[in-house]
Write an enzyme that holds these catalytic residues in place. Structure first.
Site, PDB file in Angstrom:
ATOM      1  CE  LYS A  52      -3.950  -2.373   1.957  1.00 52.50           C
ATOM      2  NZ  LYS A  52      -4.781  -2.723   3.200  1.00 52.50           N
ATOM      3  CD  GLN A  96      -3.664  -4.715   6.263  1.00 49.67           C
ATOM      4  OE1 GLN A  96      -3.670  -3.637   5.678  1.00 49.67           O
ATOM      5  NE2 GLN A  96      -4.087  -5.689   5.576  1.00 49.67           N
ATOM      6  CG  ASP A 119      -9.855  -0.754   4.961  1.00 46.47           C
ATOM      7  OD1 ASP A 119      -9.286  -1.257   4.076  1.00 46.47           O
ATOM      8  OD2 ASP A 119      -8.969  -0.745   6.235  1.00 46.47           O
TER       9      ASP A 119
END
Ligand code: GUN
Length: 296
Positions: A52, A96, A119
């Site tokens: 990322k 994460q 997200d």
């Protein structure tokens, strides 16, 4: 059988995001930032965060990664999330997952300001997606699947779509996006009766189970489009490690019309959509006059 090349498609969408970031900078607006939290020592998570960061750098999005060990007190994590919420240049925040087991994931995620949710994990944003609103970000993997199909001009309207796997990150939100685009969606899971028979009806079959090579050609209608969302790391008999999907590629590729490989399918698309969401949040927060049209 044609490969649905996620690497190539993600590069296309990244280039579109890069052009938009460039447009911002030309107008004297600072680049957006993605703030990532890597907590504990999950090797796969560390790998995804690196990917990322690399992808952000490529398109001109800034990154700040908080690498924290598994002993970090919850209060410290929450304080750092609040700092990112308050930073006007941070428009994407992601934690994460999975977190080490002793943390309350739901609680920690709840401190992310919904307008900075990279997200689309927060109930507020999931709610908007459920209602079909266009005013918020969408979950990265499901959005990546939709964009991949769009890139290859595979229309889902009126198609029979079967999604195997009902996770909150992939299966459930993907069903909503498919439904919004007028697909007829069947959700399957570990308790589904006659799974093979149900899967075999699908024009578009999505495997999002998390079980290496579970789906072979006996689950697939000849000519179906197969999207493999699984990323599994297995040890082969010779001791070497292999990354593979939920589908047995050799078997399924003999019968499908289109198929995503693993690696190089849905994975790169997920990452491209994190960038898209970070930029989209920035445009919304700052009320910028920038169109987020990135379609081919
Ligand atoms: N863990 C597995 N997939 C994801 C994802 O898309 N986002 C985050 N934050 N964690 C994950």
């Amino acid at each position: 059988m044609q490969i649905l090349d996620g690497k190539q498609t993600a590069a296309y969408y990244r280039s579109k995001v890069a052009l938009k970031v460039e447009e911002l900078k030309k107008n004297g607006i600072a680049a957006p930032r993605l703030a990532a939290f890597l907590i504990g020592d999950n090797i796969a998570s560390a790998m995804y965060i690196k990917m990322k960061e690399k992808a952000c750098a490529e398109v001109g999005i800034l990154t700040r990664t908080h690498v924290l060990d598994a002993k970090t007190p919850e209060a410290e994590i929450i304080k750092l999330i609040k700092d990112e919420n308050a930073d006007p240049q941070t428009s994407g925040i992601l934690v994460q997952l999975p977190l080490p087991k002793h943390y309350d994931e739901k609680k920690i995620l709840s401190y992310i300001e919904p307008s900075k949710d990279a997200d689309c994990f927060l109930p507020q944003n999931i709610g908007h997606m459920f209602l079909g609103d266009e005013t918020t970000v969408l979950p990265c993997t499901p959005l990546g699947v939709m964009k991949l199909l769009k890139y290859y001009k595979i229309d889902v309207a009126s198609k029979e779509v079967c999604i195997i796997g009902r996770s909150n990150i992939v299966g459930k939100p993907l069903a909503f996006l498919m439904l919004k685009d007028n697909a007829t969606v069947t959700m399957c899971h570990s308790k589904t009766r006659d799974l093979k028979e149900v899967a075999k009806r699908a024009d578009i079959l999505v495997a999002a189970i998390g079980r290496a090579k579970m789906i072979d050609s006996s689950y697939v209608k000849p000519g179906a489009v197969v999207v493999d969302v699984g990323i599994n790391h297995i040890e082969k008999p010779d001791g070497k490690h292999e990354t593979c999907g939920d589908c047995d590629f050799e078997s399924v590729s003999k019968i499908a019309s289109y198929m995503t490989p693993v690696p190089g399918g849905v994975g790169p698309m997920t990452i491209a959509m994190v960038l898209y969401n970070t930029l989209y949040n920035y445009v919304l927060i700052k009320k910028l006059d920038i169109k987020m049209d990135i379609e081919p």
